[in-house]
Design an enzyme around this catalytic site. Structure first.
Site: not given
Length: 185
Positions: A14, A64, A66, A91
């Site tokens: 990522y 992560y 979420n 972002d």
């Protein structure tokens, strides 16, 4: 004490994706302040640095995207960081590539990392820097798009944007956030 959080996803797969722009800004700040993120606690990697008269925490949640709010909430509770001393960088699909927007508060706007942060903090009243990544073409899903890399042209733009975001964070250590907004928006 101020807390600057960059949102992203952990792991090398990522690292260069659109969704990891918050991590990139934190990396740039850590480099400028000569303070690697050595500490691992609260489901995140972080560093504590003194900058002038200000004590600053740089955080990259490793939960992560979420679940970012879990790490932020734990860090704020442990170090007793008031909500008005929190700045979150992430972002944003609703801004063109290279555009940044500084805001003192706001909704999640569909961003899962911000949804998690709002849910865990119980408020939308925290400072943020939204970094434009643009919207995908109609035939590309949002989830695939945010996990894609920037084109070569976009990478050049994003290098400048990362530097500009880091500049705005450093200014926040010296002046009010409203003054920083007026200078960088």
């Amino acid at each position: 004490m101020k807390l600057i959080v960059g949102l992203g996803n952990p792991g090398p797969q990522y690292e260069q994706t659109r969704h990891n722009i918050g991590f990139k800004v934190i990396d740039e700040l850590a480099h400028r302040l000569q303070t690697p993120l050595r500490h691992s606690k609260f489901n995140g990697m972080y560093a504590i640095v003194h900058h002038g008269n200000e004590k600053l925490i740089l955080l990259k949640p490793l939960t992560y995207m979420n679940l970012s709010g879990e790490s932020i909430q734990a860090m704020m509770r442990y170090y007793d960081v008031p909500i008005d001393h929190l700045l979150v960088i992430y972002d944003d699909l609703d801004l063109p590539v290279g555009k940044i927007r500084l805001r003192q508060k706001g909704s999640a706007g569909g961003h899962n990392g911000i949804k998690s942060t709002i849910a865990h903090l119980g408020t939308q009243e925290f400072k943020r820097i939204r970094v434009g990544i643009d919207r995908p073409e109609p035939d590309i899903s949002v989830s695939n798009y945010v996990l894609s890399t920037f084109s070569k042209e976009e990478q050049k733009i994003m290098e400048e944007v990362i530097s500009r975001c880091a500049d705005s964070c450093e200014k926040w250590l010296e002046m009010s956030f409203i003054e920083v907004m007026n200078q960088f928006n």
